[in-house]
Each structure stands twice: as C-alpha cells, then as structure tokens.
Design an enzyme around this catalytic site. Structure first.
Site, mmCIF file in Angstrom:
data_model
loop_
_atom_site.group_PDB
_atom_site.id
_atom_site.type_symbol
_atom_site.label_atom_id
_atom_site.label_comp_id
_atom_site.label_asym_id
_atom_site.label_seq_id
_atom_site.Cartn_x
_atom_site.Cartn_y
_atom_site.Cartn_z
ATOM 1 N N CYS A 91 -0.384 4.101 2.169
ATOM 2 C CA CYS A 91 -0.128 3.900 3.604
ATOM 3 C C CYS A 91 1.337 4.159 3.951
ATOM 4 O O CYS A 91 1.639 4.811 4.936
ATOM 5 C CB CYS A 91 -0.439 2.461 4.032
ATOM 6 S SG CYS A 91 -1.933 1.773 3.355
ATOM 7 N N ASP A 92 2.242 3.609 3.155
ATOM 8 C CA ASP A 92 3.639 3.534 3.570
ATOM 9 C C ASP A 92 4.617 4.391 2.761
ATOM 10 O O ASP A 92 5.784 4.496 3.123
ATOM 11 C CB ASP A 92 4.118 2.062 3.515
ATOM 12 C CG ASP A 92 3.310 1.180 4.468
ATOM 13 O OD1 ASP A 92 2.883 1.687 5.515
ATOM 14 O OD2 ASP A 92 3.110 -0.007 4.160
ATOM 15 N N CYS A 100 0.837 -1.206 0.000
ATOM 16 C CA CYS A 100 0.000 0.000 0.000
ATOM 17 C C CYS A 100 0.873 1.257 0.000
ATOM 18 O O CYS A 100 1.407 1.648 1.032
ATOM 19 C CB CYS A 100 -0.925 -0.012 1.213
ATOM 20 S SG CYS A 100 -1.965 1.455 1.320
#
Ligand code: NDP
Length: 331
Positions: free
Chosen positions: A157-158, A154
């Site tokens: 997300c990261d 992701c």
C-alpha cells in the site's frame, strides 16, 4: 445511559426481548472492500442486505493514506474517500448500513443468529462474514505517534511513498521477507529487523532476501522507539536484549513497516466456523462457503495470502453470488 445486559444465545432461560430480534434475508458483517462489495451485489440481487460496519467503519483502508493500486482510480484516492465511495455505492442500491459490532453468533440451527452490540439479535437466511484482519503492532508509544507519518503495516500500500529512501521492515516471517524484497525494488536501502537469529520465512523467501543486495538484516534487534520532527527520521533498537552484550543501536530511516503478523477477526464465529490455527476462516476452495450452510466468508478474515483491497472486493462479490445461489436453491 442504560447499560444493556449481554444476551446469552446459548441459554434457553434468557431469551432476548422480542423487540430486539429482527429477521433479514442477508446479513453482512464488516465494512471493508469485501463487505461493501458483497452489499452492492446482494442489494442489486434484491436480497435486501443489512450491513453492520464493526468498530472501524471502512476497515483497514481507512488507516492507510493514499491508495494507488485499486483499479479505477488513476489519480489515486485516500483510503477514507475510497471507502466512502464503496458505502455510497452500496447504499444506492438499498443496503441498510448500520453502525454496530457482532458480539456473538449461534449457527446451530436452520436460522442463523448473530448478536449485535450485546443487545440485539439478527436472524438471517444468509450471513456473509467480512470482518477483516488486524495488523499486529509492537505496542510501543511511537507507533501511535507516527501512524500515517512513517509507520505502516502494508508495504504494497505505502511502499511507493518511500521511493529512493531508507526504510526498515520489522519481522522475520514470509510477510516480512516479501515486503522487504518488494521495498528493496523501490527504496535505497531496506533494514530487516529480526528479533531472533533465524528467519521464520520459508527457505525460498529467505533465499530471495539473502540475494537482494540492498537488504541488510539486523539479527537479534528489537525496535524500542522512533524519532523525527515531522515524521519518522530514525529508529532506536536494542541489540541482543537481556544478554551481557545488550546495546542500543540507532538507524536512520524514513519509514518503518510492521510485518509481524495479522490477527483475523473471526473470534466471535469460532464456536461454529472452522478456522486454521491462526484463526483464518476456512472456505471451500474456489468458493466463499464455510462449513456452515448459508454462512460465507470474504476478504482478509479468510485470506492470509493476498490481503489486498481488490482481492477482498473480488471475494465479496463471490460471497454475494454464493449467498444468492444458496437462497435460490433453498427456495
Ligand atoms: P508469521 O507469524 O509467520 O511471522 C511473524 C514474524 O514476526 C516472525 O518472524 C516473528 O518472530 C516476528 N514477530 C512477531 N511478533 C514480534 C514482535 N513483537 N517483535 C518482533 N518480531 C515479532 O506472520 P506472517 O505475516 O509473516 O505470515 C503469516 C502466514 O501467512 C504464514 O503462514 C506465512 O507463511 C503466510 N504467508 C505466505 C506468503 C506466501 O506464501 N507468499 C506471504 C505472506 C505470508 P519469531 O520468528 O521470533 O516468532
């Protein structure tokens, strides 16, 4: 330990033991942001929800490290801590949270039936399916070794953790194209590792990729290994695998993002619930209603597009409100 015999919900001859049948008003399946948000709302509406967590308590977020894009956490929070907070909030209003996996379902009658762990039947007036989706991985050992240490599924997300660094995205679909362009805005260089010599992504997304100067597409490359001391420092690729020109290529990267698709966890419900060709549950646009009255779907199991914790939570809230109104109309 006693081994339970799976209950065949379709069979009249093999009725489950009465003690193993429980009647509830609202059954929620899944313990990600969608499931817990549905639980908070249904519990506060006095629907006495019972929530089964599934195998991965807390869902996909528990596999990411820091969550920085969920409103309300200005200093960020670990995925694990955030899901603990969701759970506590759901339990505070009386949600009965249980560990267990839905193994079968029978939505053919007025009473909705879901089998748990192959040994118990929950009969419910409403069911909220929030079973999520599972990111596909390549299946190489190194992915496990570097999970949370340079391997992610992701970018939203990261990606932030790789600011100014070199990373690679695996895949050639819309997700890969989107993640590569997103990462290109944060990172020094983004390799896009594509196994064929064409992208599957839509023309518009392809254009964006081609126009982004710090994305380099490695056509006909496949990742076979990763290396690094305390995290990913590089990847080993095979170029033109299985052809006379096959060769091994090494690239230096700090992060590898998998974007080769997701599998929605809808298998158990597919007999009754309409899904698209990939398995995403179809909902009536603008609602969380499925084709079966009383069954609602929320979160990633019905969302191939956004797949964010905050959108999953939002649709969990919608499912709870839809379920409450369904019961009110029926009663
Ligand atoms: P897709 O299935 O569309 O694409 C997966 C990609 O990963 C393909 O390029 C595929 O290669 C590649 N791939 C699959 N397995 C492997 C493997 N083992 N090794 C290397 N490469 C592999 O998945 P997406 O997640 O990209 O998209 C899913 C759906 O969601 C699509 O319908 C997409 O259009 C939609 N979507 C829409 C968005 C938007 O509209 N903004 C954003 C994101 C997704 P190959 O082509 O060779 O099969």
């Amino acid at each position: 330990m006693e081994i339970f015999k799976p209950i065949n919900l379709q069979s009249d001859t093999e009725k489950p033991n009465v003690e193993n049948v429980e009647r509830v008003r609202c059954l929620i399946i899944g313990s990600g942001p969608a499931g817990y948000t549905a639980a908070i709302y249904t519990a506060r509406a006095n629907m006495k929800p019972v929530l089964y967590t599934g195998m991965e308590m807390g869902g996909q977020l528990t596999t990411t490290t820091e969550v920085e894009n969920f409103p309300g956490y200005p200093d960020g929070v670990t995925g694990h801590q955030m899901m603990e907070d969701f759970k506590r909030q759901a339990e505070r209003f009386g949600t009965d949270v249980r560990f267990g996996v839905a193994t079968d379902a029978d939505f053919s009658g007025k009473i909705l039936k879901v089998e748990i762990d192959g040994n118990k039947i929950i009969e419910a007036d409403t069911v909220i399916i929030a079973t999520g989706a599972t990111a596909k991985y390549l299946g190489i050992e190194a992915e496990k070794k570097y999970a949370g240490m340079g391997v992610s599924a992701c970018a939203t997300c990261d990606g932030f953790f790789y600011r100014g660094k070199d990373v690679a995205v695996v895949g050639g679909g819309d997700t890969a194209a989107e993640e590569a362009t997103y990462l290109a805005g944060l990172c020094n260089k983004v390799y896009m590792i594509v196994r064929r010599n064409v992208l599957r992504a839509s023309k518009a997304m392809q254009e964006r990729v081609f126009k982004t100067p710090n994305i380099q597409i490695l056509w006909e490359h496949q990742v076979v290994d990763l290396f690094g001391e305390n995290g990913v420092e590089g990847a080993v690729l095979v170029k033109k695998k299985g052809t006379p020109e096959e060769e091994i290529v090494k690239i230096k990267i700090d992060g590898l993002f998998l974007a080769i698709g997701h599998t929605p966890n809808s298998q158990v419900f597919k007999k009754y619930i309409d899904t698209d060709e990939t398995g995403y549950i179809k909902t009536i646009p603008g609602t969380t209603r499925t084709n079966i009255p009383g069954v609602f779907a929320a979160g990633d199991v019905q969302d191939p597009r956004y797949r964010q914790a905050v959108t999953a939570a939002g649709s969990g809230c919608m499912a709870a409100i839809d379920a409450e109104r369904y019961l009110a109309e029926r009663e």
